[in-house]
Design an enzyme around this catalytic site. Structure first.
Site, PDB file in Angstrom:
ATOM      1  CG  ASP A 105      -0.791 -10.143  -5.795  1.00  9.00           C
ATOM      2  OD1 ASP A 105       0.117  -9.442  -6.293  1.00  9.00           O
ATOM      3  OD2 ASP A 105      -0.974 -10.238  -4.568  1.00  9.00           O
ATOM      4  CB  SER A 127       2.937 -10.848   0.727  1.00  5.88           C
ATOM      5  OG  SER A 127       1.816 -10.269   1.328  1.00  5.88           O
ATOM      6  CG  HIS A 182       1.380  -7.521  -3.084  1.00  7.15           C
ATOM      7  ND1 HIS A 182       0.660  -8.697  -3.063  1.00  7.15           N
ATOM      8  CD2 HIS A 182       1.921  -7.398  -1.851  1.00  7.15           C
ATOM      9  CE1 HIS A 182       0.758  -9.245  -1.867  1.00  7.15           C
ATOM     10  NE2 HIS A 182       1.513  -8.484  -1.113  1.00  7.15           N
TER      11      HIS A 182
END
Length: 491
Positions: free
Chosen positions: A159, A233, A129
């Site tokens: 992911d 992230s 992402h």
């Protein structure tokens, strides 16, 4: 009267204050006059050692963690309105929504995240992402060098993504063994939260094996209370040896910020996905060809199995690796490759990371006996599904049933025309609690096939709902087991 009470209150406050002063003068030690001037030597040594450990981790991974900036174009819809991303900051949202001069070709959206260098030739592991659909990716090293990166491969199902830069003197991080991670051990989360450069936070491993978080299709997260915020992230979760044991991916939050629960993809899963992306440009996953479901005590008891550690086979795909190995509907998978299978998520992970063509020993429980099968794992094809007449109403079960006709079967996309279709389910009924829903087709009661409503009623008349009745059900073309059980108990 009011004034008198006010004066009395003032006097009381003064007396309390004076008493406190007197106590301080009479007993100096109570206010710290006799406190030790230095902390106990033993306690100080422990604190210094722990601090040194964190300092070591911060320094050892610093050169391996990168800042990733991505830019992608948000295009206008057919009606001329903009497709605005969900996480645009509040003022910017209104600026873009109300501004009349938004370009017809759309606008550029900038995203931020982190990554970790995993090879000297420039491969970087991050989240899907962070770089998904990006037109441009810029990687900034801790020494301020900037490089344009290209995507090597992405895997939305976990992911994860791998990008690459061309640079010299890179320092790859060491990937640790996430299977050895222990709940309660110290960890460090590294990244670039809120656009701030290299930042570390500390905490412990709160739990392992977290799944069903709706973050990705394959989930086996390490949960931590080390602060993870937007911008973390793709950054690493590191143990006190300086080894990367996870990739920070998601947070549980009601505010959008840190609330004490963060999730990281285990390094062993990340290593497998990363290598597949580098070698093939895609993820090659193993495949058994079974529909599986978790066990509860009642379902396990219906098969004569003690305990709930195991995975029930609800259906076997024709001509699949499982069928060729002799696996059958109703088998309970106990071990895969020598490792215990406690739930469906764990088994799916085991199979997925197994290379196609690998021969694996699978231990199953079948009709009161343990058997060992040898399965040659196949390859999961892209888009293949994963472990993802008369009418009558049975008031005891709380559902309405109807004979399966060719017309109904066609509507449901089924080839077979034998069985009993569920057309309605009463809320909070026995059928509802068992998980039955309209469109399900009951094809067997306690492993005995039922082709019609009459056969179903006859078979059910011989069963005891208090002990539980196991049904074989077709749901969206796949078989699964359902246990009907009333709330009563045997005397």
């Amino acid at each position: 009267m009011t004034r008198s009470r006010s004066l009395r209150s003032e006097v009381v406050r003064c007396l309390v204050f004076a008493g406190a002063i007197g106590l301080a003068l009479a007993v100096p030690s109570a206010f710290g006059a006799d406190r030790p001037t230095t902390p106990p030597a033993g306690a100080m040594k422990v604190a210094e050692d722990l601090s040194a450990a964190f300092e070591y981790v911060a320094e050892s991974v610093k050169a391996s963690v990168v800042n990733i900036t991505s830019v992608k174009t948000i295009k206008p819809t057919m009606r001329g309105r903009q497709e605005l991303p969900e996480e645009i900051p509040f003022p910017e949202f209104f600026e873009r929504f109300l501004r009349p001069d938004v370009p017809k070709g759309g606008f550029k959206q900038q995203g931020f995240g982190a990554g970790v260098i995993v090879s000297e030739d420039g491969h970087i592991l991050t989240n899907n992402h962070v770089v998904a659909d990006a037109d441009e990716i810029t990687v900034t090293l801790t020494d301020k060098r900037e490089y344009k990166a290209k995507i090597i491969g992405t895997d939305p199902k976990t992911d994860l993504a791998v990008v690459k830069i061309k640079a010299d003197n890179l320092m790859p991080a060491k990937l640790g063994d996430s299977d050895q991670v222990r709940v309660g051990e110290w960890v460090v989360a590294v990244g670039h939260p809120f656009g701030l450069s290299y930042t570390i936070t500390t905490g412990i491993v709160s739990a392992k094996g977290r799944a069903n978080r709706a973050v990705a299709e394959y989930e086996d997260f390490i949960q931590t209370d080390a602060a993870i915020n937007p911008g973390n992230s793709g950054g690493p979760l590191v143990n006190l040896k300086g080894e990367v044991i996870g990739i920070n991916t998601a947070i549980f939050s009601r505010s959008g910020g840190y609330m004490g629960i963060g999730f990281a993809i285990p390094s062993n899963m990340a290593k497998s996905i990363m290598q597949s992306l580098i070698d093939h440009g895609k993820v090659v996953r193993g495949w058994l060809g079974v529909v599986i479901q978790n066990l509860d005590e009642a379902m396990a008891e219906s098969f004569g199995f003690k305990g709930t550690n195991g995975v029930l086979v609800g259906d076997v795909t024709p001509d699949s690796p499982a069928e060729k190995a002799g696996m059958k509907q109703g088998d309970i998978i106990l071990k895969f490759g020598g490792k215990e299978t406690n739930d469906t998520n764990q088994l799916r992970q085991m199979v997925a990371v197994t290379s196609p063509g690998t021969k694996v020993k699978v231990e199953v429980f079948r009709e009161g006996e343990r058997e060992t099968l040898e399965v040659t794992v196949g390859e999961l094809e892209s888009g293949l599904a994963t472990i993802k007449g008369h009418e009558a109403e049975d008031e005891d079960l709380g559902m309405t049933l109807k004979n399966l006709t060719p017309e109904i079967a066609e509507q449901l996309g089924l080839k077979q025309t034998k069985g009993v279709v569920v057309t309605a389910v009463e809320p909070f009924s026995v059928a509802a609690k068992a998980g039955l829903r309209p469109g399900d087709v009951i094809v067997a009661v306690q492993n005995k096939p039922v082709d019609t409503l009459a056969e179903f009623n006859k078979a059910m008349s011989k069963q005891d709902l208090k002990k539980g009745v196991r049904l074989t059900v077709l749901s969206e073309g796949m078989r699964r087991f359902v246990l009907l059980k009333s709330g009563g108990s045997d005397e």
